[in-house]
Design an enzyme around this catalytic site. Structure first.
Site, short mmCIF file in Angstrom:
data_model
loop_
_atom_site.label_atom_id
_atom_site.label_comp_id
_atom_site.label_asym_id
_atom_site.label_seq_id
_atom_site.Cartn_x
_atom_site.Cartn_y
_atom_site.Cartn_z
N SER A 22 -98.07 -11.15 -24.28
CA SER A 22 -97.28 -12.27 -24.28
C SER A 22 -95.85 -11.76 -24.03
O SER A 22 -94.77 -12.45 -23.41
CB SER A 22 -97.58 -13.07 -25.50
OG SER A 22 -98.65 -13.23 -25.46
N HIS A 80 -92.21 -12.63 -28.90
CA HIS A 80 -92.04 -13.51 -27.87
C HIS A 80 -90.44 -13.50 -27.51
O HIS A 80 -90.05 -13.43 -26.45
CB HIS A 80 -92.39 -14.93 -28.15
CG HIS A 80 -93.88 -14.98 -28.09
ND1 HIS A 80 -94.35 -16.32 -28.27
CD2 HIS A 80 -94.97 -14.25 -28.00
CE1 HIS A 80 -95.74 -16.33 -27.91
NE2 HIS A 80 -95.82 -15.04 -27.78
#
Length: 253
Positions: free
Chosen positions: A128, A179
């Site tokens: 991610s 992230h």
């Protein structure tokens, strides 16, 4: 730009880096989760992100978590996101710059996770952070290189970015630092990798057409009153958003 129209064989030929990364995701998932081979489980334990282990000198854990996932849903969503948003960037940057950007963003995400809590025993894994790095490059295009991305695709990028950012902070079991670090890594690397990059409009119609192919008449649909184009656009947007939300609801880094 984000709508895939290639055949499977064409996709493999046009986007070798994206194809290889997706293959790695799925092969490792099968070895670890599906078949549960002993050596594959050893890879998982040795490669998962673990800050306390990094503090002990296991620095490879800044890289290896990028390729590991927590179950099929996690691997599928990250692979789908990569297939959706990676090809255009791979074509614009070229293979070398694309893989450098992807790995750099993933490493920065893992490094941020480590630096803010080096003594943590909480494991983390997934691509991610690297995928958020891809969004970081697209965000740079939207802000500073508008000649490389049209308005419709800019809107898609912004919608997905906002949803992803909101879900990063509101859902549990999300590696927020991974992230944000990956996003920042992609954004700050963007001006360097985008130097001399080819805008999408230059290469998207580069495939040659055989003289024997049936030509397409752009006026052939003008007689139809049914809004096919608008409906397909809504379906595309809706499908992308639903899949992104579905993936972001799961456990992922």
């Amino acid at each position: 730009m984000f709508l895939r129209t290639e055949s499977f064989k064409e996709f493999l030929r046009f986007y070798p880096i994206v194809s290889t990364l997706v293959a790695i995701h799925l092969i490792l998932w099968m070895l670890i989760d599906l078949f549960q081979f002993g050596f594959a489980l050893d890879w998982l334990h040795a490669g998962i992100g673990l800050n306390i282990a990094i503090s002990s000198g296991e620095y490879w854990r800044l890289v290896t978590p990028i390729f590991l996932h927590n179950g099929l849903g996690h691997a599928f969503f990250n692979s789908f996101s990569l297939v959706l948003f990676g090809p255009a960037l791979e074509q614009m940057l070229g293979k070398t710059k694309f893989i450098v950007t992807y790995l750099f963003a993933g490493i920065i995400g893992n490094a941020a996770t480590y630096l803010f809590n080096p003594d943590s025993y909480i494991p983390h894994l997934g691509a991610s952070g690297a995928i958020f790095g891809i969004f970081g490059v697209y965000l740079f295009m939207v802000a500073y290189r508008k000649n490389m991305i049209d308005q419709a695709n800019s809107q898609i990028v912004m919608v997905i970015f906002v949803i992803g950012l909101v879900m990063t902070f509101v859902r549990p079991n999300i590696n927020i630092l991974g992230h944000i670090g990956g996003l920042a890594g992609g954004f700050f690397l963007a001006p360097f990798v985008l130097k001399n990059a080819r805008p999408f409009s230059i290469w998207r119609n580069s495939r040659t057409t055989n003289q024997g192919d049936v030509s397409f008449n752009p006026n052939r649909w003008k007689k139809s009153r049914f809004p096919w184009k608008k409906i397909l656009t809504y379906l595309l947007w809706g499908g992308i958003i639903i899949l992104v939300i579905f993936g972001l609801l799961g456990r992922m880094t």
